[in-house]
Design an enzyme around this catalytic site. Structure first.
Site, PDB file in Angstrom:
ATOM      1  N   GLY A   1       3.580  -3.582  -3.904  1.00  0.00           N
ATOM      2  CA  GLY A   1       3.528  -3.688  -5.358  1.00  0.00           C
ATOM      3  C   GLY A   1       3.919  -2.370  -6.006  1.00  0.00           C
TER       4      GLY A   1
ATOM      5  N   GLU B   1       3.882  -6.659   1.625  1.00  0.00           N
ATOM      6  CA  GLU B   1       3.423  -7.076   0.281  1.00  0.00           C
ATOM      7  C   GLU B   1       3.354  -5.852  -0.622  1.00  0.00           C
ATOM      8  OE1 GLU B   1      -0.490  -8.453   1.240  1.00  0.00           O
ATOM      9  OE2 GLU B   1       0.217 -10.073   2.516  1.00  0.00           O
TER      10      GLU B   1
ATOM     11  N   CYS C   1     -13.894   3.409 -28.424  1.00  0.00           N
ATOM     12  CA  CYS C   1     -15.190   4.074 -28.576  1.00  0.00           C
ATOM     13  C   CYS C   1     -15.886   4.258 -27.223  1.00  0.00           C
ATOM     14  CB  CYS C   1     -16.066   3.252 -29.505  1.00  0.00           C
ATOM     15  SG  CYS C   1     -15.234   2.924 -31.046  1.00  0.00           S
ATOM     16  N   GLU C   2     -15.317   5.087 -26.374  1.00  0.00           N
ATOM     17  CA  GLU C   2     -15.894   5.408 -25.067  1.00  0.00           C
ATOM     18  C   GLU C   2     -15.430   6.817 -24.722  1.00  0.00           C
ATOM     19  OE1 GLU C   2     -17.180   3.214 -22.436  1.00  0.00           O
ATOM     20  OE2 GLU C   2     -16.889   1.288 -23.431  1.00  0.00           O
TER      21      GLU C   2
ATOM     22  N   TYR D   1     -10.149   5.305 -12.184  1.00  0.00           N
ATOM     23  CA  TYR D   1      -9.964   5.999 -10.902  1.00  0.00           C
ATOM     24  C   TYR D   1      -9.809   7.505 -11.060  1.00  0.00           C
ATOM     25  CZ  TYR D   1      -8.108   1.292  -9.893  1.00  0.00           C
ATOM     26  OH  TYR D   1      -7.901  -0.052  -9.794  1.00  0.00           O
TER      27      TYR D   1
ATOM     28  N   GLY E   1       0.764  -1.241   0.000  1.00  0.00           N
ATOM     29  CA  GLY E   1       0.000   0.000   0.000  1.00  0.00           C
ATOM     30  C   GLY E   1       0.790   1.283   0.000  1.00  0.00           C
TER      31      GLY E   1
HETATM   32  N1  LLP Z   1      -1.571  -7.018  -0.671  1.00  0.00           N
HETATM   33  C1  LLP Z   1      -2.897  -7.105  -0.901  1.00  0.00           C
HETATM   34  C2  LLP Z   1      -3.683  -8.061  -0.130  1.00  0.00           C
HETATM   35  C3  LLP Z   1      -3.489  -6.268  -1.861  1.00  0.00           C
HETATM   36  O1  LLP Z   1      -4.805  -6.348  -2.068  1.00  0.00           O
HETATM   37  C4  LLP Z   1      -2.696  -5.355  -2.594  1.00  0.00           C
HETATM   38  C5  LLP Z   1      -3.291  -4.480  -3.613  1.00  0.00           C
HETATM   39  C6  LLP Z   1      -1.320  -5.318  -2.336  1.00  0.00           C
HETATM   40  C7  LLP Z   1      -0.791  -6.153  -1.356  1.00  0.00           C
HETATM   41  C8  LLP Z   1      -0.389  -4.399  -3.068  1.00  0.00           C
HETATM   42  O2  LLP Z   1      -0.705  -3.068  -2.874  1.00  0.00           O
HETATM   43  P1  LLP Z   1       0.279  -1.905  -3.363  1.00  0.00           P
HETATM   44  O3  LLP Z   1       1.560  -2.014  -2.578  1.00  0.00           O
HETATM   45  O4  LLP Z   1       0.530  -2.102  -4.812  1.00  0.00           O
HETATM   46  O5  LLP Z   1      -0.456  -0.666  -3.097  1.00  0.00           O
HETATM   47  N2  LLP Z   1      -5.481  -1.150  -9.348  1.00  0.00           N
HETATM   48  C9  LLP Z   1      -5.307  -0.141  -8.323  1.00  0.00           C
HETATM   49  C10 LLP Z   1      -4.606  -0.696  -7.098  1.00  0.00           C
HETATM   50  C11 LLP Z   1      -5.317  -1.888  -6.507  1.00  0.00           C
HETATM   51  C12 LLP Z   1      -4.580  -2.497  -5.345  1.00  0.00           C
HETATM   52  C13 LLP Z   1      -5.199  -3.788  -4.935  1.00  0.00           C
HETATM   53  N3  LLP Z   1      -4.531  -4.464  -3.878  1.00  0.00           N
HETATM   54  C14 LLP Z   1      -4.571   1.039  -8.922  1.00  0.00           C
HETATM   55  O6  LLP Z   1      -4.256   1.015 -10.114  1.00  0.00           O
HETATM   56  O7  LLP Z   1      -4.332   2.033  -8.237  1.00  0.00           O
END
Ligand code: LLP
Length: 421
Positions: A279, A277, A346-347, A320, A239
């Site tokens: 990302g 975790e 087309c949106e 978003y 997050g």
């Molecule tokens: N762990 C769990 C259980 C999660 O659901 C997520 C992301 C992460 C880790 C990784 O989160 P991060 O470090 O990347 O923030 N598509 C959206 C983001 C959706 C995130 C969903 N869960 C966007 O493009 O902003």
């Protein structure tokens, strides 16, 4: 995005001119920087040194095999949400023993695949899931390692679609029911309770929500241990945000140090291994989407730059209202005009950026910034558009890490009707 810089008004990815990449691989193309990925992960790993900590990479942000393999080699763990993501980790040479399996809807086949591979931990989100995993583990003569994902009811202060730690979200087990869920887990014969986890949302730009979640988890851990259930690890999820438009998220080191300090000051916290975790914070600013201007179109009220990338390639703006920087690949002195950057789909929702002041001519190249996370992984074939190519840049070398899809591949699994009689 320091890996992306101008030299003589030409934009380079590390040492490779983006114009050269467009000529060689076409557009739209995702371009990733090896150095930027390794630097971002390295900052977490470095901050974690000397602490029992596993930094997992959340594959959903970007699951290209080459990206995974870079992180395998760097020693990362992985956070997955499907058997498909597990297969990717294994295909990239990753070790299942460093994989945590998150997600609110694990299917039986997902769970079987994870048991067969020997993942490190299932992050379980409900009582029925506990029972399902226990039954499947019994069937294969195993004890499944589990953690329970608790919903700490903390406001991460982020977009409602990506906020996950509030009571009304579908995620995790409500804080007040967590102790009973742990008791159930401990009573099921084929489960081994290892830890407690949470994930409160994404694109979080402050330390405070992480500490608030940690406090809730520690308080709960105290009650769980008092009930005779020993925990080994605590997983705080991902997050951490990145800068898209001048946001100033905490430095990776500062976040981890604040968390370690809070843990060290807690009687039980000291004993736990810590997991994360992340990302977006690892890949988000390590990628861009390279696109070419097809047309410049003026209407009485707006000027549009119609480019060859679209919402199917990068969904975040449409979904978003997300802001991504737009950089001209060749800077020129022409008069600047305020454009909406839109795709061919087309949106009306098919836009990549709005109200950007740029000097453009048809055929120019643009780099859509900060597209390394949740770009390619959320792409689709809407409008029968083949997915973009992906290129990894390493110094002055560029490696094609996913070919552009062919149109034929889009319908290769489809069948014509039987002959008409
Ligand atoms: N762990 C769990 C259980 C999660 O659901 C997520 C992301 C992460 C880790 C990784 O989160 P991060 O470090 O990347 O923030 N598509 C959206 C983001 C959706 C995130 C969903 N869960 C966007 O493009 O902003």
């Amino acid at each position: 995005m320091q890996w992306c810089h101008y030299r003589n008004d030409q934009l380079l990815a590390e040492e490779v001119p983006l114009a050269e990449l467009a000529n060689e691989f076409g557009t739209p193309t995702y371009v990733y920087s090896k150095a930027a990925i390794l630097q971002a992960y390295g900052e977490f790993a470095h901050a974690a040194q000397g602490h029992r900590t596993l930094v997992c990479y959340a594959l959903k942000a970007n699951s290209n095999l080459a990206v995974i393999e870079l992180l395998v080699r760097a020693g990362a763990g992985f956070d997955i949400v499907s058997a498909g993501e597990l297969a990717r980790v294994l295909a990239a040479g990753g070790d299942a023993a460093k994989v945590v399996f998150s997600g609110v809807g694990k299917s039986e086949s997902d769970i079987r695949a994870a048991l067969a591979a020997g993942v490190r931990c299932f992050n379980v989100e409900s009582e029925p899931e506990l029972r399902r995993i226990s039954a499947l583990a019994a069937a294969s003569g195993q004890r499944a390692p589990i953690s329970l994902r608790v919903n700490p009811d903390v406001d991460a202060g982020t977009h409602p679609y990506i906020s996950t730690g509030l009571r009304e979200n579908k995620f995790g087990i409500a804080h007040e029911r967590a102790l009973d869920a742990f008791k159930l887990a401990a009573s099921l014969p084929n489960l081994e309770v290892l830890g407690i986890d949470c994930h409160i949302g994404s694109q979080i730009t402050e330390i405070a929500p992480f500490l608030a979640a940690l406090d809730k988890l520690l308080e709960l851990a105290g009650r769980i241990e008092a009930a005779g259930i020993a925990l080994k690890h605590l997983d705080l999820g991902g997050g951490l945000g990145i800068s898209y438009q001048g946001e100033q998220p905490p430095a990776r080191r500062d976040l981890l140090e604040a968390i370690f300090a809070r843990l060290a000051s807690h009687r039980l916290g000291r004993n736990y291994e810590l997991m994360f975790e992340f990302g977006r914070a690892i890949v988000g600013n390590a990628g861009l989407l390279l696109t070419r201007v097809e047309y410049l179109k003026s209407t009485p009220v707006k000027d549009f730059a119609v480019v060859d990338a679209a919402m199917n390639d990068l969904l975040r703006p449409a979904l978003y209202d997300a802001w991504h920087g737009v950089l001209p690949v060749a800077r020129r002195d022409d008069e600047q005009v305020v454009y909406d950057i839109v795709g061919p789909v087309c949106e009306s929702g098919d836009w990549l950026a709005r109200n950007r002041r740029l000097a453009l001519r048809p055929g120019d190249l643009l780099a859509i910034a900060s597209a390394g996370a949740y770009g390619m992984t959320m792409s689709s074939n809407y409008n029968s558009r083949p997915r973009a190519a992906e290129v990894l840049v390493d110094g002055n070398r560029a490696l094609l890490v996913r070919s552009r899809e062919t149109v034929e591949s889009l319908y290769a699994l489809e069948r014509r009707l039987p002959p008409a009689d």
